[in-house]
Design a protein around this motif. Structure first.
Motif, PDB file in Angstrom:
ATOM      1  N   ILE A  33     -39.616   6.000  27.521  1.00  0.00           N
ATOM      2  CA  ILE A  33     -39.438   7.381  28.130  1.00  0.00           C
ATOM      3  C   ILE A  33     -39.878   7.874  27.622  1.00  0.00           C
ATOM      4  O   ILE A  33     -40.899   9.204  27.433  1.00  0.00           O
TER       5      ILE A  33
ATOM      6  N   ARG B 131     -42.734  11.305  28.939  1.00  0.00           N
ATOM      7  CA  ARG B 131     -43.018  12.969  28.594  1.00  0.00           C
ATOM      8  C   ARG B 131     -43.706  12.577  28.008  1.00  0.00           C
ATOM      9  O   ARG B 131     -44.666  14.076  28.438  1.00  0.00           O
TER      10      ARG B 131
ATOM     11  N   TYR C 262     -37.352  13.512  32.506  1.00  0.00           N
ATOM     12  CA  TYR C 262     -37.138  12.345  32.158  1.00  0.00           C
ATOM     13  C   TYR C 262     -35.646  12.670  31.729  1.00  0.00           C
ATOM     14  O   TYR C 262     -35.457  11.892  30.291  1.00  0.00           O
TER      15      TYR C 262
ATOM     16  N   GLN D  22     -33.386   9.325  31.910  1.00  0.00           N
ATOM     17  CA  GLN D  22     -32.453   8.738  30.704  1.00  0.00           C
ATOM     18  C   GLN D  22     -31.084   8.472  30.312  1.00  0.00           C
ATOM     19  O   GLN D  22     -30.846   7.396  29.624  1.00  0.00           O
TER      20      GLN D  22
END
Length: 327
Positions: free
Chosen positions: A18, A22, A28, A32
């Protein structure tokens, strides 16, 4: 922005993935949330080694009866991207093939109105027996279709029921070897139990307990073709148009479930507590199959959508049905 806590063996990998996305400029956010669901799936399935096998991947990708194809596709897409990331950092992970989710033929269930049901059963009650072809039709069909609608049973579960399977004193039918190969007990209304008693006295005076209760001839159950042809005849007499795709016999099961959920909702029942009863009565393997009827009820009766939404928010939005195994 909501942040999630990951708990599976891939917790650090997911968080780093993640962060990488980003850092590359992707927000995201929804992804997520999906990754948290994947993380929970890993934990619930006891994945303790940092490897995604094909079996684990296929389990995640398998379509659920309470979701749309779009939702399934989104789930698979996030898993595919994460699996590729793991391979890039040296962790073995099976990558789901593209095209795993494909558009399937979808049938919109027909929920019979009270007026349609009244007209349909009036037509059924006019059934005439034909000694050479259907010697018991006039006696069998009015009982058969009423139990079909008021019990939510599948067609073949009822047409293959034997005398020994129907307990008229305690008013229930034992379904043997139904879908998922599980036996279950289905209650029947006391008035229909009395109708069954009359039918038994009429056509089963000399039958053994192993005889089919709704027999076409002695020793022979009604065939699906026989049931369907009569069903179409009753639809026509009732003035209910058939589009070529429906209504279908199986829609009595849909209608039973929707009306039962509607009744419970109006009575203020806790659906979370009552749904297991419906699941058992219908012979469903798990909650996902039963969830389909929450969606049908919300669509058919918008005024109770809000109450259903409070208990089942994600299901009410996502539900669709892989329409299979009707009979």
């Amino acid at each position: 922005m909501s942040e999630y806590t990951f708990k599976s063996v891939f917790a650090d990998d997911i968080q780093e993935f993640i962060s990488l996305k980003r850092a590359l400029g992707f927000k995201y956010v929804s992804e997520q949330g999906m990754l948290q669901r994947i993380d929970t799936y890993f934990a619930d399935n006891n994945v303790t080694f940092r490897e995604i096998t094909r079996e684990i991947s296929d389990g995640w990708c398998r379509k659920r009866s309470h979701e749309t194809l779009t939702n399934q596709s989104n789930r698979i897409s996030v898993m595919r991207i994460f699996a590729r990331y793991l391979n890039d950092i040296g962790v073995a992970a099976y990558v789901p093939l593209s095209g795993t989710s494909r558009k399937k033929h979808h049938y919109n269930a027909h929920i019979y109105t009270d007026d349609e049901l009244k007209r349909f059963f009036a037509a059924v009650d006019e059934s005439k027996s034909v000694p050479s072809e259907c010697p018991y039709r006039g006696q069998v069909m009015p009982v058969f279709f009423r139990i079909l609608y008021t019990s939510g049973m599948r067609v073949s579960e009822l047409r293959l029921a034997k005398i020994s399977d129907i307990n008229l004193d305690d008013k229930y039918i034992i379904v043997k070897g139904g879908k998922n190969q599980k036996d279950r007990i289905v209650p029947i209304h006391h008035s229909l139990a009395e109708k069954c008693r009359e039918l038994k006295c009429s056509i089963h005076k000399y039958s053994s307990d192993d005889e089919y209760f709704f027999m076409q001839y002695p020793g022979r159950p009604m065939t699906l073709v026989c049931v369907y042809k009569n069903f179409r005849r009753y639809l026509s007499k009732a003035g209910i148009p058939h589009t070529g795709r429906g209504p279908r016999i199986h829609d009595f099961r849909h209608t039973f479930c929707v009306n039962l959920l509607l009744k419970w909702s109006k009575e203020g029942k806790d659906l979370m507590a009552y749904l297991p009863y419906m699941r058992t009565m219908l012979g469903h393997e798990g909650f996902e199959e039963t969830a389909y009827y929450l969606k049908l009820t919300a669509d058919a009766y918008p005024f109770i959508r809000e109450s259903l939404q409070r208990s089942f928010p994600s299901i009410i939005e996502e539900v669709t049905f892989d329409d299979r195994d009707y009979y």
